[in-house]
Design a protein around this motif. Structure first.
Motif: not given
Length: 343
Positions: A156-160, A209-222, A233-240
């Motif tokens: 889980v990328v982004g610990a907000g 196997d799964i990455v949840f991206h929650c940092s709302a940053s392009q660096e975090g998604l990269a 799968d990358v599950i994108e939960m950020s709203w840019y």
């Protein structure tokens, strides 16, 4: 139906212009046969989304899709926005009066709403903690979207607030590995409280196997693309919002056949859409909040009267919060909140 002493006025928080909000008086309608008058006890500030609204950064193209369920007005403003409200029913149909409820309602001290939009709060869930219901619902939807399996390796990328909530739910799954990833070393304490492994992005383990991206940053998604295993799968939960994002799609994404899927709470995840309603999802979310571990996300409380200043402090980075709680005047069975907001 009780309908004896409806107050004629209420007070609500409105974003009136870019980076400006204020409390405004409102006239309340008399509740109809299938409506309830709710007195707010607490509401929560969903920092990411509400700061986008405060900044006037909602893209016009998706303005209607991003409306909150009980929103009034239009982006960029004036708009009454918010969706983490907990209160007690003062007037309503039989069986509702006195019930503690969660509602996807803006910050307002009293409001009239259809009972169909209310979620009853279980007796073993404190009112203050129940403001997290909407965020737990977002995390539940993402897990339904991703479908983690036995032995999966998950990051889980982004610990907000959202990322931490996803990790909190995942910590009870029979995973092979779970890491909460964030640039801020201060988030390690949150991870330890939750009982989850923490890693700086440079030290996070790959082949997930799964990455949840929650940092709302392009660096975090990269970085999420780098952490995903082949065909994962990358599950994108950020709203840019209105920010543009640039990604190295010529690297891991293309070479390793990765997938990026958006998860957004506006509708039930496709994997459960034909078997679960939004009401089912909310009832599940609030039931999960019986676990005291969720108190780690409640990082400060302020009186409703201070809300305009609190929003400014959050927007300017003067107030560090996961979920900041707004306390409304009146009695509640919870312990009295700390009236000083944390800076």
């Amino acid at each position: 139906m009780t309908n004896q002493s409806s107050p004629k006025h209420a007070t609500a928080y409105w974003t009136t212009a870019k980076e400006h909000g204020e409390l405004r008086p409102e006239q309340l309608p008399v509740p109809g046969p299938d409506e309830a008058l709710v007195r707010a006890l607490y509401s929560g500030i969903s920092k990411g989304t509400e700061m986008v609204v405060h900044a006037g950064a909602v893209p016009p193209r998706v303005a209607e899709e991003m409306r909150a369920p009980r929103q009034e007005g239009h982006f960029p403003g004036p708009v009454k926005f918010g969706y983490l409200s907990v209160g007690v029913v003062e007037e309503g149909p039989e069986g509702w009066v006195g019930q503690r409820v969660f509602c996807l309602n803006p910050h307002q001290d009293r409001y009239v709403t259809p009972v169909s939009s209310l979620t009853r709060i279980p007796d073993d869930v404190p009112s203050r903690r129940a403001v997290l219901t909407g965020t737990v619902e977002t995390a539940v939807n993402a897990l339904w979207e991703a479908g983690p399996r036995l032995g999966d390796r998950v990051a889980v990328v982004g610990a907000g607030l959202v990322g931490g909530m996803v990790a909190t739910l995942l910590r009870t799954f029979p995973l092979g590995r779970l890491q909460l990833v964030d640039l801020d070393p201060g988030r390690k304490q949150l991870a330890e409280t939750l009982g989850i492994d923490f890693a700086h992005p440079d030290d996070a383990l790959p082949d997930c196997d799964i990455v949840f991206h929650c940092s709302a940053s392009q660096e975090g998604l990269a970085r999420s693309l780098q952490l995903a295993g082949d065909e994962a799968d990358v599950i994108e939960m950020s709203w840019y919002a209105n920010r543009e994002v640039t990604l190295p799609l010529g690297e891991d994404f293309h070479a390793r056949r990765l997938s990026i899927r958006a998860s957004q709470v506006g509708v039930v995840a496709r994997a459960r859409r034909h078997r679960r309603t939004t009401a089912d999802r909310l009832n599940l979310a609030v039931s999960l909040l019986k676990d005291p571990v969720f108190d780690a996300f409640l990082t400060g409380t302020s009186p409703f009267a201070e809300l305009p200043n609190v929003v400014q402090d959050l927007a300017h980075g003067n107030l560090d919060a996961l979920c900041h709680v707004v306390a409304y005047p009146g009695d509640d069975n919870d312990q009295q909140p700390n009236r000083e907001h944390q800076r």
